[in-house]
Design an enzyme around this catalytic site. Sequence first.
Site, PDB file in Angstrom:
ATOM      1  CG  ASN A  45      -0.269  -0.148   2.533  1.00 28.24           C
ATOM      2  OD1 ASN A  45       0.749  -0.676   2.501  1.00 28.24           O
ATOM      3  ND2 ASN A  45      -1.146   0.424   3.585  1.00 28.24           N
ATOM      4  CD  GLU A  58      -5.604  -5.844  -1.007  1.00 31.29           C
ATOM      5  OE1 GLU A  58      -4.897  -4.389  -0.799  1.00 31.29           O
ATOM      6  OE2 GLU A  58      -6.758  -5.879  -0.263  1.00 31.29           O
TER       7      GLU A  58
HETATM    8  N1  THU Z   1      -5.414  -1.136   2.449  1.00 27.11           N
HETATM    9  C1  THU Z   1      -5.002  -2.086   1.667  1.00 27.11           C
HETATM   10  O1  THU Z   1      -3.773  -1.793   1.157  1.00 27.11           O
HETATM   11  N2  THU Z   1      -5.671  -3.012   1.089  1.00 27.11           N
HETATM   12  C2  THU Z   1      -7.034  -3.050   1.589  1.00 27.11           C
HETATM   13  O2  THU Z   1      -7.709  -4.057   1.018  1.00 27.11           O
HETATM   14  C3  THU Z   1      -7.391  -2.458   2.602  1.00 27.11           C
HETATM   15  C4  THU Z   1      -6.768  -1.146   3.057  1.00 27.11           C
HETATM   16  C5  THU Z   1      -4.459  -0.048   2.954  1.00 27.11           C
HETATM   17  C6  THU Z   1      -5.055   1.441   2.436  1.00 27.11           C
HETATM   18  C7  THU Z   1      -4.220   2.253   3.616  1.00 27.11           C
HETATM   19  O3  THU Z   1      -3.108   2.478   3.339  1.00 27.11           O
HETATM   20  C8  THU Z   1      -4.410   1.411   5.085  1.00 27.11           C
HETATM   21  O4  THU Z   1      -4.490   0.068   4.495  1.00 27.11           O
HETATM   22  C9  THU Z   1      -5.481   1.719   5.799  1.00 27.11           C
HETATM   23  O5  THU Z   1      -6.804   1.818   5.227  1.00 27.11           O
END
Ligand code: THU
Length: 139
Positions: A45, A58
Amino acid sequence: MDKKQIEEMIDLAIGQLDYSYVPYSGFRVGAALLTKEGRIYKGCNIENAAYTPTNCAERTAFFKAVSEGERNFQAICIVGGKDGILTEYAAPCGVCRQVMMEFCNLDTFQIILATSREQYDIFTLKELLPLGFGPDNLR
Ligand code: THU
């Protein structure tokens, strides 16, 4: 997917936690996306000071793969937790499920949620996104 392949994906997803750019939430997420041909694309992320440009792990993996010409996917492994500590499953957000729906078969695409090599569960996309709206609706 055999056990060895699943464990490799879990290891690769966990490895991505080091690259997560999360100065705002501190919530690290890693993903490993397996194509039908056996190639693996990794993602983390990436947050942003303006918040909404944040990209989930993802989608990072999917967009890397699609931008390299990949269109056929068999599975994704996702791990995540506050400060990279994996205590429970990090299920994909709704937007990421929708991106999966664009490129993946609802019945056969496997979503592996893990906290370690030993602790994981596998879901189909259909289980996580029932009654979704996708490319077939526009045919
Ligand atoms: N996040 C993801 O990377 N994947 C998900 O499916 C849910 C949320 C990340 C986005 C953000 O950087 C952090 O988790 C908190 O929401």
